[in-house]
Design an enzyme around this catalytic site. Structure first.
Site, PDB file in Angstrom:
ATOM      1  N   HIS A 213       0.838  -1.197   0.100  1.00 33.37           N
ATOM      2  CA  HIS A 213       0.108   0.149   0.072  1.00 33.37           C
ATOM      3  C   HIS A 213       0.873   1.164  -0.012  1.00 33.37           C
ATOM      4  O   HIS A 213       0.600   2.251  -0.764  1.00 33.37           O
ATOM      5  CB  HIS A 213      -0.900  -0.072   1.073  1.00 33.37           C
ATOM      6  N   GLU A 214       1.704   1.305   0.925  1.00 29.28           N
ATOM      7  CA  GLU A 214       2.719   2.553   1.029  1.00 29.28           C
ATOM      8  C   GLU A 214       3.450   2.689  -0.394  1.00 29.28           C
ATOM      9  O   GLU A 214       3.770   3.860  -0.746  1.00 29.28           O
ATOM     10  CB  GLU A 214       3.682   2.291   2.132  1.00 29.28           C
ATOM     11  N   HIS A 217       1.593   4.578  -2.888  1.00 32.45           N
ATOM     12  CA  HIS A 217       1.732   6.305  -2.749  1.00 32.45           C
ATOM     13  C   HIS A 217       3.146   6.481  -3.566  1.00 32.45           C
ATOM     14  O   HIS A 217       3.186   7.510  -4.351  1.00 32.45           O
ATOM     15  CB  HIS A 217       1.856   6.487  -1.461  1.00 32.45           C
ATOM     16  N   HIS A 223      -5.746   7.574  -2.309  1.00 31.76           N
ATOM     17  CA  HIS A 223      -6.720   6.627  -1.993  1.00 31.76           C
ATOM     18  C   HIS A 223      -8.060   6.530  -2.912  1.00 31.76           C
ATOM     19  O   HIS A 223      -8.343   7.650  -3.295  1.00 31.76           O
ATOM     20  CB  HIS A 223      -7.249   6.853  -0.462  1.00 31.76           C
TER      21      HIS A 223
END
EC number: 3.4.24.19
Length: 986
Positions: A213-214, A217, A223
């Site tokens: 997930h990180e 970014h 999101h």
């Protein structure tokens, strides 16, 4: 770049530093010099950002881009009263802070609230896309090997499904730094440019899905739930949102986000969970509006990239329509539609990526492409590296098969282009990863095949490392997990001091503990990895570098007495009886000394007067081989209490400061006798510059230690006793019948003792990964099991979803749960409602900790149920073995179902006798408590043989004083149909 719709801009609040104070970039940088030995790194620390926008941290560059209209005094700012406006001209690279469950953390990031608006639409910022999809990275030195393995698995996951490439940073200006910061899980969105940018993997964030997930970014995702069209797909339940966190659910304007034509993705790894920022764990804050395939779609998964994530990333980075990333150790690929020809204007890229330390052999088994001069039109091109600008190994067309190509490193780039339709077959190629080879570099990395996943069976890899002449080779292990065996007979890593198999052996390593740092005596080092055909583990990752021995120089590094070389540095030390001067190079006389007598005494400086301030005394006691040293204090008085922060005495087995610690003592209580583990002992005394006391006097003596020679013949632990010894096994092992060897025990335990100790496997060392152990504890009927924790160190997670200990109120895991525990805080004692308790310990495949140590005992009393089956109840847990203890008060409530009474039949009754039963006695009441009619108080030879209740319950009370004790009582109880009157028979 249009801002990709998988992370919110969160236009909640822009928080500025105090007016009148110029921004200093030094305030927002973090020094990585201690984390990474290659070079000092400075990057902006998102936890010290100049401002925040919701849970997004902003630096000076972002502030200029946002053209802030109003400043706010941090000291006067409050969470509920601020109102700040900002113009947002474009999607900037800003850190988003998130916790382990997909929720932004309530810490330094995202802690302020307010209102803001955007005066201008977001613009495309192509500089935020990583050029050619290449993202250089550095992993800070404060992470464990297992954490590093998780990071690499997450990066390989992105590489596998997209055309993004993560590359160990060499000299690139822009790169990401994995670091551990108070923000928790925090990363910039897109490429920031102009230097390193942090991706913080904070406490409890080191899970595969969270890191994926990180990295989303970093790649450039916002999101998913903040897309402009989100209201068509999800509902925001605002009354369930935590007060002050409402701004996290703002959606972006259509001009502020680019979804690249992809539909709303409930399954995205960038989507918030249903209960993100919820007032309670069972209250939803985001709810899908419609069903998919007949069910409401789940949201907030942190398992893998969704199909939508992959499609959007491929569009963002303009990945070729065909081709893929190949990560297996063997594989094949071919031109589109092979062998039936290929279409015009095709463009395909295959990225072959194997484990660092391996090389790739690429072999074209079929080639039939349109032939042209210099292969100008249709061709397949091979480059020796990770991207299109890597060194060209060949451009091929026509039908002549190229020679096999061997990469110089662990990556190859294969690109296919066509300009016309062709009736030929196309091409077919196979590749294989080969491990080992000659490595002539001053710095680099070597990993076992397929790391960080399990290595392949039946592998033999040999690396010959050579650094510049005049230097040594240094090895530092980042991670190590190889099948364990006492003599490393199956899988192992062998290191030799030279360049061949006949060079001096430094060590053969296996198991789960990282080997110590290694340094060669020359500029060469030889490594050999072997795996057999059975058990496979995660393997190893090691860094190598050129190392110089400062202590070998003529001045010995400027040290007056001793010079100790360390990898990358050195330090000075002194002979026994001396200590380092303030310049850390010279030595000066000190108290303490080197003692080789079998017995003697030592005292604090100035004994029997008060010891002086600022003293550091070290005594090194050495006895003959096969002897152990015992130290007994005759007098002890120093400043301090249990903390031992100021003045203290420290006793260790061994001669160095990192030897096994027996204890750190202070105050006025004499320590118990201390016995060394081997034939030497270190006693250190320290005083500060304030309070002085009388000090200590101690004497020492020696005893022969049979364990010091060949470990007494014990396979694992040898425990010396005066005049003898005994072998013991660690948790998870049992002693063989020969009383010396240990064999692996099953991890399902049946515990029938009334008291004892339970520990996690391999205690007190770290518990192994992928382990599940159970303990079924059963005690004497009528006595409840009580579990008391002495130590607790299990991987922490708010819901204990990873490693945990679970306690059940009964015989197995189907019983009610008494608690699920993890972390480092000792839980309160756990008490079962009956005589059985079930424990289950589980560990996953990532983080390992020390585990737990707990004691189990019994507590009398409680409520028990009577039914038609006869059950037993005893006065005390050790009935039959010992008399009942003194000073106890126990109460049992025996309850039958409605319509039934309770029948008691006494098998044994022997309680201290006294005329009025005033000392020890048993008392019966016809009801739930002592307000019910009393049936009698009994002692001596006891009550009638049978007792019947008039109601559906009986209270049994037992009391003993602290003097005479007897055998106790044993009764059996059942449920019976109600009697017309209470009666008893003999």
């Amino acid at each position: 770049m249009p801002g990709v719709a998988r992370l919110p801009l969160l236009l909640g609040l822009l928080l500025l530093p105090r007016p009148g104070r110029p921004l200093d970039l030094a305030d927002y940088t973090y020094d990585l010099a201690e984390e990474d030995d290659s070079e000092p790194l400075n990057y902006k620390d998102p936890c010290k950002a100049a401002a925040f926008l919701g849970d997004i941290a902003l630096d000076e560059e972002d502030l200029r881009a946002f053209q802030v209209q109003q400043a706010v005094d941090l000291r006067r700012h409050t969470a509920r009263k601020s109102s700040i406006k900002a113009a947002v001209p474009g999607n900037t690279s800003t850190p988003s802070c998130q916790s382990t469950n997909g929720q932004p953390q309530r810490g330094a990031c995202g802690r302020w609230r307010g209102r803001s608006r955007s005066r201008r639409a977001a613009t495309s910022r192509p500089e935020r896309v990583w050029p050619d999809g290449v993202i250089p990275f550095v992993i800070g030195g404060n992470f464990t090997g297992s954490q590093r393995a998780v990071f690499r698995q997450a990066m390989r996951h992105w590489e596998k499904h997209t055309c993004v490439t993560f590359l160990e940073r060499t000299d690139e200006d822009s790169y990401i730094v994995f670091t551990y910061r108070p923000c928790g899980c925090c990363s910039y969105v897109g490429r920031r440019g102009g230097g390193p940018q942090a991706i913080s993997i904070g406490k409890n964030c080191d899970k595969f899905g969270i890191v994926v997930h990180e990295l989303g970014h970093v790649v450039g995702f916002w999101h998913e739930h903040t897309r402009p069209d989100r209201d068509r797909h999800v509902s925001i339940v605002r009354e369930n949102i935590q007060p002050g966190q409402e701004y996290n659910f703002l959606k972006m304007e259509p001009q502020e986000v680019e979804s690249l034509g992809e539909t709303y993705d409930f399954d995205s790894i960038m989507h918030y969970a249903r209960n993100t920022f919820s007032r309670g764990i069972f209250l939803d804050t985001i709810v899908p509006k419609y069903e998919v395939n007949g069910v409401k779609p789940p949201i907030g998964q942190r398992t893998r990239l969704s199909k939508g994530d992959i499609a959007q990333a491929r569009k963002l980075y303009k990945c070729p329509a065909c081709g893929e990333t190949l990560q297996d150790s063997t594989g094949n690929f071919s031109s589109p539609e092979y062998p039936n020809g290929y279409s015009a204007h095709m463009h395909c890229v295959w990225r072959i990526s194997v484990t660092p330390g391996e090389k790739i052999i690429l072999n074209f088994t079929s080639l039939d492409l349109y032939r042209s001069r210099l292969c100008w039109y249709d061709y397949v091109e091979v480059r020796d590296g990770f991207w299109r600008k890597a060194p060209l190994r060949g451009r091929f067309c026509g039908s002549k098969l190229p020679e096999p190509i061997v990469s110089t490193d662990s990556r190859l780039w294969v690109e296919f282009r066509s300009s016309s339709n062709w009736v030929g077959k196309g091409f077919f190629a196979v590749y294989e990863a080969i491990c080992g080879g000659d490595v002539k570099k001053d710095y680099g990395h070597i990993q076992s095949p397929n790391y960080p996943d399990d290595y392949r069976p039946s592998k033999v890899c040999i690396w010959r490392i050579q650094v510049s002449e005049g230097f040594h080779v240094g090895l530092t292990f980042q991670s190590f997990e190889i099948e364990r065996h006492d003599s490393c007979a199956y899988d192992y890593l062998e290191v030799r001091d030279g360049h061949s198999e006949s060079s001096t052996l430094i060590g053969r390593y296996c198991g789960y503990e990282k080997p110590d740092d290694i340094k060669s005596t020359s500029s060469r080092l030889w490594l050999k990895f072997v795996s057999d055909g059975s058990i496979n583990k995660a393997g190893f990752a090691v860094n190598f570098f050129k190392e110089v021995d400062e202590c070998s120089r003529p001045n010995r590094g400027g040290c007056e007495q001793r010079c100790l070389n360390t990898l990358g540095s050195y330090k000075c030390s002194c002979d026994p009886g001396y200590e380092l001067a303030p310049d850390k190079r010279r030595c000066e006389a000190a108290c303490g000394g080197f003692l080789t007598k079998l017995n003697g005494s030592i005292t604090s400086p100035g004994w029997p007067k008060e010891y002086p301030p600022n003293k550091n005394c070290i005594w090194q006691l050495v006895a003959p081989t096969q002897y152990r040293i015992s130290l007994q204090f005759d007098f002890f008085e120093t400043e301090g209490n249990d903390v031992c922060k100021y003045d203290f005495v420290e006793v260790r087995s061994g001669l160095t400061a990192d030897s096994k610690l027996h204890g750190k003592f202070c105050g006025s209580e004499k320590p118990e006798v201390i016995t060394s583990q081997y034939n030497n002992m270190r006693v250190e005394f320290k005083s500060d510059n304030t309070v002085s006391k009388k000090g200590f006097k101690a004497h020492f003596f020696s005893d022969k230690d049979e364990c010091s020679k060949d470990n007494g013949g014990c396979q694992q632990d040898c425990v010396n006793t005066f005049g003898s010894y005994e072998c013991q096994c660690r948790s998870g092992f049992v002693l063989h019948d020969n009383k010396h060897d240990c064999k692996e025990a099953g991890c399902d335990h049946k515990v029938t003792s009334t008291s004892g100790t339970i520990t996690s496997p391999n205690w007190p060392d770290k518990y192994p990964s992928k382990k599940e152990c159970t303990w079924a504890i059963s005690s004497t009927p009528g006595h409840r099991v009580k579990l008391t924790f002495m130590e607790m160190d299990i991987e922490s997670q708010p819901e204990c979803a990873y490693d945990h200990l679970e306690v059940f109120d009964g015989r197995d895991a189907k019983a009610p749960v008494l608690g699920r525990f993890c972390g480092s805080k000792k839980p309160e004692p756990v008490l079962a409602t009956g005589s059985r308790m079930f424990l289950r310990f589980y560990s996953d495949n990532s983080v390992q900790r020390k585990g737990f140590q707990a004691s189990h005992a019994t507590e009398c009393g409680g409520q028990v149920r009577a039914d038609v089956k006869t059950k037993d109840l005893y006065s005390h847990a050790q009935f039959g073995d010992n008399n009942y203890p003194g000073g106890v008060d126990c109460e049992w409530v025996i309850v039958a179902e409605e319509g039934y009474g309770v029948e008691l039949v006494f098998q044994t009754f022997e309680v201290e006798e006294e005329t009025d039963c005033g000392y020890d006695y048993m008392e019966l009441f016809d009801g739930y408590d002592s307000t019910a009619p009393r049936l009698g108080r009994y002692c001596g030879s006891g009550p009638p043989e049978e007792v019947y209740s008039a109601g559906d319950s009986v209270l049994v009370k037992f009391h003993s004083d602290d003097t005479i004790t007897k055998k106790g009582f044993h009764l059996r109880y059942t449920s019976t149909k109600f009697q017309d009157t209470l009666h008893s028979r003999k």
